[in-house]
Enzyme design. Structure first.
Site, PDB file in Angstrom:
ATOM      1  N   PRO A 236       0.841  -1.207   0.000  1.00  0.00           N
ATOM      2  CA  PRO A 236       0.000   0.000   0.000  1.00  0.00           C
ATOM      3  C   PRO A 236       0.873   1.252   0.000  1.00  0.00           C
ATOM      4  CG  PRO A 236       0.044  -0.981   2.188  1.00  0.00           C
ATOM      5  CD  PRO A 236       0.822  -1.904   1.310  1.00  0.00           C
ATOM      6  N   ASP A 411       5.673   2.501   2.440  1.00  0.00           N
ATOM      7  CA  ASP A 411       4.827   1.336   2.679  1.00  0.00           C
ATOM      8  C   ASP A 411       4.003   1.623   3.935  1.00  0.00           C
ATOM      9  OD1 ASP A 411       3.670  -1.100   3.332  1.00  0.00           O
ATOM     10  OD2 ASP A 411       5.464  -2.282   2.897  1.00  0.00           O
ATOM     11  N   HIS A 412       2.695   1.789   3.761  1.00  0.00           N
ATOM     12  CA  HIS A 412       1.842   2.193   4.883  1.00  0.00           C
ATOM     13  C   HIS A 412       1.733   1.109   5.954  1.00  0.00           C
ATOM     14  CE1 HIS A 412      -0.702   4.916   6.914  1.00  0.00           C
ATOM     15  NE2 HIS A 412      -1.305   5.458   5.860  1.00  0.00           N
ATOM     16  N   ARG A 413       2.092  -0.113   5.630  1.00  0.00           N
ATOM     17  CA  ARG A 413       2.091  -1.180   6.646  1.00  0.00           C
ATOM     18  C   ARG A 413       3.224  -0.976   7.644  1.00  0.00           C
ATOM     19  NH1 ARG A 413       2.580  -6.135   2.557  1.00  0.00           N
ATOM     20  NH2 ARG A 413       4.339  -4.766   2.010  1.00  0.00           N
TER      21      ARG A 413
END
Length: 439
Positions: A236, A411-413
């Site tokens: 994401p 990376d939004h994670r």
């Protein structure tokens, strides 16, 4: 007993390779450590070594052969006294298999599906048959070891020299193989396959009345296509953009280069960006992280990857412990890595790892762009060109300044928006006040 030499996995992404050149011929005697062949992986051409001694009885794969699958037989090794007929037996399924130069545990290609058996090596026995190299058999015999009680670490669970050297004679019988076998993974909740896009035949039909040249994909281009497709489909991404004023850095760089001229050192703007990124990772340690499937790994050192364009693709060599190195040391190391990347002479450990990458297209006149994260990295910085622009100074007057646009793909994670902004702020402060990077 004749043994098959198997195609090794020489990089984490390698599932097949090209057997570029044989360095031995049939009838040659080889010992452990002797070079056998050159293999082209998805990233480089590498030599690999024998892990056993014997005579090359038969070469199964001719040099220049492409698409040789990992763990497929490429040659047959005979023991002293065996004749060529033993090689025929081995190729028909009557022999054992031996790996060439054991690759590190983390270089085996990932499995697409099935149970996770990485923690437990596959059993060396199948029924009453035990798969082991000749050297392993001799050592086991000398030590009085039962090979059926030893788990092999070689390809397909073969027992190799290292397995028996560290083994101890045990009076207790080993548990039955069935109790050691991992349970099959449940298929419940299995992720659906990723969309593959239009089929090649469909696209060819669309252009059948147009003139075109069909370009064959090499291993590197196939790997780039697979990894970047995976990255865009599974990571994401979000993007943070910022302008950085470079005038102080350019002035400081010019002064340093004059002082370093006698040492033959010439620092580039990219060297400062690498250093600034490494120090920013130390200042904002939560951003120094990678995605690891079901967890996040926070790294302690700043290992910075830098994209290097080569003919037909790119490499991302990693400058390890970049926060501890001087600008001149980083500059020299980067020049060396880039030169060997263009010659495809980098070893896998030189382009694996890191948590953060830099892709600089400013030298090509690109003002700004969005880069794709290279998994498992948590972020990548896209660097544009430094351009003279009108800006409003602190006194409210309009002046000219050299401004560089950067975009941080995140990376939004791994990294949330505020954390990414903190990291980008720390990086910008380092570049706009370059003397602090020497403190």
């Amino acid at each position: 007993m004749a043994t098959e030499i198997l195609m090794p996995a020489l990089s984490p992404t390698m599932e097949e390779g090209t057997l570029a050149k044989w360095l031995v011929k049939e009838g040659d005697t080889v010992s452990s450590g002797d070079l056998l062949a050159e293999i082209e992986t998805d990233k480089a051409t590498m030599e690999f070594e024998a892990v056993d001694e014997g005579i090359v009885g038969k070469i199964l794969i001719a040099e220049g052969t492409e698409g040789v699958k990992v763990n497929s037989p490429i040659a047959v090794l005979l023991e002293e006294g065996e004749d060529a007929s033993a090689a025929e037996v081995a190729t028909s399924g009557g022999g054992t298999s031996v790996p060439v130069a054991d690759a590190p545990a983390d270089t085996a290609p990932a499995k697409a599906e099935g149970p996770d058996d990485s923690a437990t090596p596959a059993p060396a026995a199948k029924g009453d048959r035990v798969f082991a190299t000749p050297v392993a058999r001799r050592i086991a015999k000398d030590k009085g070891l039962d090979l059926s009680q030893i788990k092999g670490s070689g390809p397909r669970g073969r027992i190799v020299k290292a397995d028996v050297e560290g083994a101890q004679v045990s009076a207790a019988p080993a548990p039955a193989a069935a109790t050691d076998a991992p349970k099959p993974a449940s298929t419940d909740g299995q992720k659906p396959a990723m969309p593959a896009g239009m089929a090649a035949d469909t696209i060819l039909k669309m252009y059948e009345d147009r003139e075109f040249e069909e370009v064959k994909l090499d291993g590197m281009r196939k790997t780039i296509a697979a990894r970047l497709t995976e990255a865009k489909q599974t990571i994401p991404h979000f993007y943070l953009r910022r302008d950085i004023h470079l005038d102080a850095l350019l002035k400081f760089r010019s002064q340093l280069n004059k002082q370093l001229e006698g040492r033959g050192v010439k620092l580039s703007v990219n060297d400062f960006i690498i250093k600034a990124g490494a120090l920013a990772l130390q200042a904002v340690p939560d951003a120094n992280a990678v995605w690891a499937g079901d967890r996040v790994l926070k790294l302690t050192p700043s290992d910075v990857a830098v994209a290097v364009a080569i003919e037909g693709g790119l490499f991302t060599p990693v400058l390890k412990d970049a926060h501890l190195k001087s600008l001149s040391a980083l500059s020299a190391e980067m020049k060396d890595l880039a030169a060997r990347a263009r010659d495809r002479k980098l070893a896998p450990h030189e382009y694996q790892g890191g948590s953060f990458a830099i892709s600089n297209l400013g030298m090509f006149g690109i003002d700004n762009f969005d880069a794709v994260i290279n998994p498992p990295h948590g972020s990548i910085l896209a660097v544009g060109a430094g351009v003279k622009k009108p800006v409003i100074g602190s006194d409210g007057e309009i002046t000219a300044a050299t401004v560089m646009s950067v975009t941080l793909s995140v990376d939004h994670r791994v990294i949330d928006g505020a954390l990414g902004a903190d990291f980008l702020k720390a990086l910008a402060e380092n570049l706009e006040n370059p003397m602090v990077m020497l403190a």
